[in-house]
Design an enzyme around this catalytic site. Structure first.
Site, PDB file in Angstrom:
ATOM      1  N   TYR A   1     -13.042  34.543  40.902  1.00  0.00           N
ATOM      2  CA  TYR A   1     -12.610  33.380  40.124  1.00  0.00           C
ATOM      3  C   TYR A   1     -12.051  32.352  41.094  1.00  0.00           C
ATOM      4  O   TYR A   1     -11.211  32.676  41.940  1.00  0.00           O
ATOM      5  CB  TYR A   1     -11.522  33.797  39.125  1.00  0.00           C
ATOM      6  CG  TYR A   1     -10.987  32.663  38.285  1.00  0.00           C
ATOM      7  CD1 TYR A   1     -11.767  32.085  37.286  1.00  0.00           C
ATOM      8  CD2 TYR A   1      -9.703  32.163  38.485  1.00  0.00           C
ATOM      9  CE1 TYR A   1     -11.267  31.046  36.504  1.00  0.00           C
ATOM     10  CE2 TYR A   1      -9.193  31.127  37.707  1.00  0.00           C
ATOM     11  CZ  TYR A   1      -9.989  30.571  36.722  1.00  0.00           C
ATOM     12  OH  TYR A   1      -9.496  29.551  35.949  1.00  0.00           O
TER      13      TYR A   1
ATOM     14  N   LYS B   1      -0.711  28.523  44.089  1.00  0.00           N
ATOM     15  CA  LYS B   1       0.683  28.576  43.624  1.00  0.00           C
ATOM     16  C   LYS B   1       1.717  29.130  44.604  1.00  0.00           C
ATOM     17  O   LYS B   1       2.857  28.685  44.621  1.00  0.00           O
ATOM     18  CB  LYS B   1       0.718  29.364  42.319  1.00  0.00           C
ATOM     19  CG  LYS B   1      -0.249  30.558  42.306  1.00  0.00           C
ATOM     20  CD  LYS B   1      -0.782  30.843  40.907  1.00  0.00           C
ATOM     21  CE  LYS B   1      -2.106  31.587  40.966  1.00  0.00           C
ATOM     22  NZ  LYS B   1      -2.979  31.317  39.864  1.00  0.00           N
TER      23      LYS B   1
ATOM     24  N   ASP C   1     -11.084  31.929  49.613  1.00  0.00           N
ATOM     25  CA  ASP C   1     -10.171  31.525  48.546  1.00  0.00           C
ATOM     26  C   ASP C   1      -8.976  32.473  48.617  1.00  0.00           C
ATOM     27  O   ASP C   1      -9.050  33.627  48.168  1.00  0.00           O
ATOM     28  CB  ASP C   1     -10.883  31.619  47.193  1.00  0.00           C
ATOM     29  CG  ASP C   1      -9.973  31.217  46.037  1.00  0.00           C
ATOM     30  OD1 ASP C   1      -8.733  31.259  46.217  1.00  0.00           O
ATOM     31  OD2 ASP C   1     -10.481  30.879  44.962  1.00  0.00           O
TER      32      ASP C   1
HETATM   33  N1  HOZ Z   1      -5.860  32.416  36.143  1.00  0.00           N
HETATM   34  C1  HOZ Z   1      -4.675  33.191  36.092  1.00  0.00           C
HETATM   35  C2  HOZ Z   1      -4.918  34.587  36.428  1.00  0.00           C
HETATM   36  N2  HOZ Z   1      -5.805  34.857  37.479  1.00  0.00           N
HETATM   37  C3  HOZ Z   1      -3.995  33.131  34.766  1.00  0.00           C
HETATM   38  C4  HOZ Z   1      -3.287  31.865  34.602  1.00  0.00           C
HETATM   39  C5  HOZ Z   1      -2.238  31.843  33.488  1.00  0.00           C
HETATM   40  O1  HOZ Z   1      -2.544  32.228  32.371  1.00  0.00           O
HETATM   41  O2  HOZ Z   1      -1.142  31.422  33.774  1.00  0.00           O
END
Ligand code: HOZ
Length: 426
Positions: A142, A265, A237
């Protein structure tokens, strides 16, 4: 009615599905969202005052635990000077210089606001640099929700059990080629079928959005070699692995030097930050030096930079912390495996450093197809049991469990005991 329920009812009227990101809707595990009121150390407290031991850590950035006083103080101080200027600041230079000093492959870096933005921009830079359009991604990896990367994606896309997203025109994904994680022959085949056309291969060096899947020996070096032989760029990534597996991320952990890297993040310590960086010659294609356009008013926001830089400095100044975290995780996931063995349960535990995942399948998990075989209904039961017992884990089979430096051995023991009670009952 419980406060969380009330909030969810209200939220659904104004926010699609009542949440601002699909996984946190808890739909796939048959639960309703937890609305969080606060967090401290290894714990989060919901709007009803129930406290959970947290194994999500805002999907990674809370590697030091929540509400770290040094970061909170730095943010408070920075915010006294204003929240955003839409202009260059000293702290951005500090951040860029620091990132370049910590990660040898990063010679220049551009700050953005999320991992999605970082990947989207890195891919654009790779295309601009090579003059080629196609990219290779892996099924189950992802890379955020930009159009071109929502193809056989992990995380919420996999959780929802869909191959991609509506609203993405076919033209946006026709240059996205997909390969099988841990299978170099599938990548070779794409290079053979598309000679001179592949700008970049993008990979999560440890896949952490289809559960956790480690790269097999030879996979990452093989990608490096294939990219070199074909004049393509290798993009790591590291939105999840960066500053988690160690101060130099998965690239340090596995000793591979990518051409470009994306971060998310964790470099904002939980504030909305992302970055992409790498080889100087590649990064020099980015505007205003080069012709690849990419911009953002909030990019390099001074408060977010201060938060991130404070956390990165703490991490870099205490190398022992990573050692302790990884050893702690090793014991934790190791004991989880022993527990399953003792109970004669054939499930699979995958782990790398402080990232781990329990797959409800009896076969090893090396790629998307393996992960897809997991029993998601059983995962849902397990997840609900953990929540009932005060343990907050990712509400999807296809996400990682994040350990933090704030988790104590006693808390981890308690977690294992809770899991054992669940396994005793199935
Ligand atoms: N894409 C996030 C997990 N790989 C989840 C993001 C969220 O729901 O805060």
């Amino acid at each position: 009615m419980a406060r969380s329920e009330e909030l969810f009812e209200r939220a659904q009227k104004y926010i699609p599905g009542g949440v601002n990101s699909p996984v946190r809707a808890f739909g796939s595990v048959g639960m309703r969202p937890r609305f969080i009121a606060g967090a401290d150390g290894a714990y989060m407290t919901d709007a009803d005052g129930k406290t959970y031991l947290d194994f999500v850590g805002s999907w990674g950035p809370m590697i030091l635990g929540h509400n770290r006083p040094e970061i909170r103080r730095a943010v408070a101080e920075a915010s006294e000077r204003g929240l955003s200027y839409g202009a260059a600041t000293e702290v951005e230079v500090d951040m860029a210089e620091y990132l370049c000093s910590l990660v040898p492959s990063i010679e220049m870096v551009r700050m953005v606001n999320s991992g999605t933005e970082a990947v989207m921009s890195a891919v654009r830079a790779a295309r601009g640099f090579t003059g080629r359009n196609k990219i290779v991604k892996f099924n189950g990896c992802y890379h955020g929700h930009s159009d071109g990367l929502l193809v056989k994606a992990g995380s919420g896309v996999m959780t929802a059990g869909v191959p991609g997203s509506a609203g993405v025109p076919a033209g946006c994904t026709e240059d996205t080629l997909t390969a099988v994680y841990n299978d170099l022959t599938s990548v070779e085949a794409l290079f053979r079928a598309n000679p001179g056309q592949i700008a970049a291969v993008i990979v999560e060096p440890v896949a952490a959005n289809m559960g956790v899947v480690a790269p097999e020996a030879g996979f990452l070096p093989g990608l490096r070699k294939l990219c070199d032989e074909n004049g393509s760029l290798l993009i790591f990534d590291e939105v999840i692995t960066g500053f988690r597996l160690g101060i130099d991320g998965a690239q340090g952990y596995y000793g591979i030097r990518p051409d470009l890297t994306t971060f998310g993040k964790i470099i904002g310590a939980g504030m909305p930050v992302g970055a992409y960086g790498g080889r100087r010659d590649v990064m020099r294609v980015v505007s205003p030096v080069g012709t690849v356009y990419q911009a953002g008013t909030l990019s390099g926001n001074p408060v977010a930079m201060t938060a991130g830089l404070t956390q990165l400095r703490l991490l870099a100044e205490h190398p022992r912390w990573y050692r302790e975290l990884n050893e702690k995780a090793d014991r934790f996931f190791g004991r989880m495996e022993e527990m399953l063995l003792r109970r004669g349960l054939p499930y699979t535990v995958n782990r790398v450093g402080s990232l781990g995942c329990l797959f409800f399948t009896d076969a090893p998990v090396h790629n998307y197809d393996d992960a897809s075989r997991a029993d998601t209904e059983m995962f849902g039961r397990y997840c609900r049991f953990l929540f009932e017992n005060g343990i907050y884990c990712a509400p999807s089979q296809f996400e990682a469990m994040f350990l933090s430096m704030a988790h104590t051995e006693e808390e981890l023991d308690r977690t294992l005991e809770t899991m054992d009670r669940f396994f005793a009952g199935i």
